[in-house]
Design a protein around this motif. Structure first.
Motif, PDB file in Angstrom:
ATOM      1  N   GLU A 139      40.931  36.732  41.619  1.00  0.00           N
ATOM      2  CA  GLU A 139      40.190  37.987  41.696  1.00  0.00           C
ATOM      3  C   GLU A 139      40.335  38.803  40.415  1.00  0.00           C
ATOM      4  N   THR A 140      41.525  38.791  39.826  1.00  0.00           N
ATOM      5  CA  THR A 140      41.745  39.556  38.598  1.00  0.00           C
ATOM      6  C   THR A 140      40.914  39.012  37.445  1.00  0.00           C
ATOM      7  N   TYR A 163      35.584  49.690  38.959  1.00  0.00           N
ATOM      8  CA  TYR A 163      35.337  49.743  40.400  1.00  0.00           C
ATOM      9  C   TYR A 163      34.339  48.671  40.819  1.00  0.00           C
ATOM     10  N   LEU A 164      33.227  48.569  40.083  1.00  0.00           N
ATOM     11  CA  LEU A 164      32.207  47.570  40.402  1.00  0.00           C
ATOM     12  C   LEU A 164      32.752  46.154  40.220  1.00  0.00           C
ATOM     13  N   GLY A 165      33.476  45.946  39.102  1.00  0.00           N
ATOM     14  CA  GLY A 165      34.022  44.619  38.848  1.00  0.00           C
ATOM     15  C   GLY A 165      35.049  44.209  39.879  1.00  0.00           C
ATOM     16  N   SER A 171      35.087  40.611  46.742  1.00  0.00           N
ATOM     17  CA  SER A 171      34.059  40.179  47.687  1.00  0.00           C
ATOM     18  C   SER A 171      33.652  38.731  47.436  1.00  0.00           C
ATOM     19  N   ALA A 172      33.570  38.336  46.156  1.00  0.00           N
ATOM     20  CA  ALA A 172      33.151  36.975  45.825  1.00  0.00           C
ATOM     21  C   ALA A 172      34.217  35.953  46.194  1.00  0.00           C
ATOM     22  N   PHE A 173      35.469  36.178  45.780  1.00  0.00           N
ATOM     23  CA  PHE A 173      36.512  35.195  46.057  1.00  0.00           C
ATOM     24  C   PHE A 173      36.721  35.004  47.552  1.00  0.00           C
ATOM     25  N   ALA A 201      33.829  32.194  41.471  1.00  0.00           N
ATOM     26  CA  ALA A 201      34.803  32.764  42.406  1.00  0.00           C
ATOM     27  C   ALA A 201      34.509  32.327  43.834  1.00  0.00           C
ATOM     28  N   VAL A 202      33.238  32.285  44.197  1.00  0.00           N
ATOM     29  CA  VAL A 202      32.851  31.824  45.537  1.00  0.00           C
ATOM     30  C   VAL A 202      33.243  30.361  45.733  1.00  0.00           C
ATOM     31  N   ILE A 203      32.990  29.532  44.726  1.00  0.00           N
ATOM     32  CA  ILE A 203      33.314  28.105  44.833  1.00  0.00           C
ATOM     33  C   ILE A 203      34.813  27.900  44.963  1.00  0.00           C
ATOM     34  N   VAL A 204      35.597  28.575  44.109  1.00  0.00           N
ATOM     35  CA  VAL A 204      37.055  28.410  44.159  1.00  0.00           C
ATOM     36  C   VAL A 204      37.612  28.919  45.478  1.00  0.00           C
ATOM     37  N   GLY A 205      37.154  30.092  45.913  1.00  0.00           N
ATOM     38  CA  GLY A 205      37.610  30.614  47.193  1.00  0.00           C
ATOM     39  C   GLY A 205      37.198  29.745  48.356  1.00  0.00           C
ATOM     40  N   GLY A 206      36.071  29.037  48.212  1.00  0.00           N
ATOM     41  CA  GLY A 206      35.570  28.184  49.284  1.00  0.00           C
ATOM     42  C   GLY A 206      36.094  26.767  49.256  1.00  0.00           C
TER      43      GLY A 206
END
Length: 447
Positions: A139-140, A163-165, A171-173, A201-206
């Motif tokens: 996430e960082t 804040y946005l980042g 949310s993505a991870f 991030a979505v792929i790694v978290g998934g």
């Protein structure tokens, strides 16, 4: 500590359901506070409960616009909820693997450790620490890239960019799909510095904690990968490649989606559209304007979902891959199902088929019920139901206009879809019975 931990997880379904239910209720209570909305008025229990359920279950379906309806306090609460939900599901899935290794006999325990690279229950603290550190590190890194882009490319001040980042990285991870713009990420459809970090991030978290760590240890030696890592990696790559090609072909000339983009931006949009049904929930194209064929293909990708022990939902790519091997063995007339140089236990085959069939039945019943409660067509309702069950968050735009009963149904579906596959898989794996006798065999005509 080990003894207390084991006694607390004797019934995984009760443990997980209670924990997630408590998080939903606490989140809903916080979101009903006037300070949580931009108007300064209470959002109401139904809206707060739906949003809290969607956040804790890392789904992303919303009945109100996140950016305009919720205040900074409300957005922070939502972010905390999907962080808790994502970390919770990864931690519990990993701990259940360890619990399984500790509940079976020595010979089976060695086999489990070899297959999943699992550790014993005594390593609970190390497991939890590694999951948390891994999640925060991903996430960082994502937040740093997004923050820099918002500052350099869009002129956001440092505080707003951070804040946005940070919000969208978390949310993505966690595959949550919450965004702080009314059009989700459609305004960034041609921006690779926004879309690609979020997609990665979505792929790694998934992928799942066990798979990512095994890949990090031995990515140069695929021959040493466990079956879990092989199936998750190969099936994920195939689905991403096929999905990208499909969306390129299906939406290339659609003036309401990809047709209005430059040819150079279309591959990025297609890749992003192929990644998000894994359970990401973001969209850079208008889902409601896609062709019906794209909806149907997205239904399939959402139902499959992401990897086991990950933040993604669905029946999981591992289950889907195992079903493919089972079907292939049956078509070839082989008495055993082999994956690489390993034989797949019959109990695992039954678990894969049970989870898939129960998912199909739940989706079918929920689709029928939601069609009775709403005036929308089958393709839109089916899309919404699968998105809720797979904790995906993509929508054709009917979520907010669904009736109160429909919102309750979708909330229950998100909750069951989040904890159901995990607890069902763990319960099936932990519940082994040995019969002391065999009944006479009788053939039944099939087909």
């Amino acid at each position: 500590m080990t003894r207390r931990f084991q006694s607390g997880l004797q019934h995984p379904a009760q443990f997980v359901a209670t924990g997630f239910g408590a998080a939903v209720l606490i989140g809903a209570a916080l979101l009903t506070m006037p300070i949580a909305t931009t108007s300064g008025e209470s959002a109401g229990w139904l809206t707060a409960l739906f949003t809290a359920t969607s956040a804790v279950c890392v789904t992303g379906l919303v009945v109100v616009d996140t950016a305009s309806h919720w205040s900074v306090f409300g957005e922070v609460v939502i972010a905390c909820l999907f962080q808790i939900g994502g970390l919770g599901i990864m931690t519990m899935a990993t701990l259940f693997t360890a619990l399984l290794a500790g509940r079976v006999g020595l010979r089976a325990r060695i086999a489990v450790a070899t297959e999943t690279k699992a550790v014993s229950v005594t390593d609970v603290r190390r497991l939890v620490r590694n999951v948390v550190l891994f999640s925060l590190a991903c996430e960082t890194v994502t937040a740093v890239v997004l923050t820099a882009r918002f500052m350099i490319g869009y002129g956001e001040p440092l505080g707003q960019a951070l804040y946005l980042g940070g919000f969208h990285a978390v949310s993505a991870f966690n595959n949550a799909g919450f965004a702080l713009w009314p059009d989700n990420l459609m305004r960034f459809v041609a921006d690779p510095w926004i879309c690609l970090p979020i997609a990665v991030a979505v792929i790694v978290g998934g992928m799942g904690f066990p798979v990512v760590f095994e890949l990090a240890r031995s990515w140069r030696r695929p021959s040493r990968w466990s079956i879990l890592t092989r199936i998750t990696t190969v099936v994920s790559v195939i689905l991403l490649a096929v999905g990208t090609l499909f969306f390129l072909a299906a939406e290339w000339h659609n003036p309401r989606t990809m047709g209005a983009l430059d040819d150079s931006a279309k591959p990025l949009a297609a890749f992003f559209a192929a990644v998000m049904p894994r359970s990401g929930g973001f969209n850079s194209l208008d889902i409601s304007q896609m062709n019906p064929s794209s909806w149907l293909f997205t239904d399939l990708l959402m139902f499959i979902g992401g990897g086991s022990a990950s933040t993604a939902g669905g029946i999981k790519v591992t289950t889907f891959g195992l079903l493919a091997f089972i079907i292939w063995a049956e078509l070839r007339g082989e008495p055993r199902v082999n994956v690489g140089h390993r034989r797949l236990p019959e109990s695992t085959q039954r678990q894969a088929m049970t989870i898939t069939l129960m998912g199909v039945v739940l989706v079918a019943i929920s689709t029928y019920a939601l069609m009775l409660l709403t005036p929308y067509s089958l393709d839109r309702v089916l899309f919404e139901v699968i998105s809720a069950f797979a904790t995906n968050g993509l929508s054709t735009g009917i979520t907010a206009d669904t009736s109160v009963a429909g919102h309750v149904l979708l909330s229950l579906l998100m909750f069951v879809g989040r904890i159901g596959p995990l607890t069902l898989g763990s319960a099936l794996a932990l519940k082994e019975r040995t019969r002391r006798y065999e009944l006479p065999e009788e053939r039944v005509i099939v087909g």
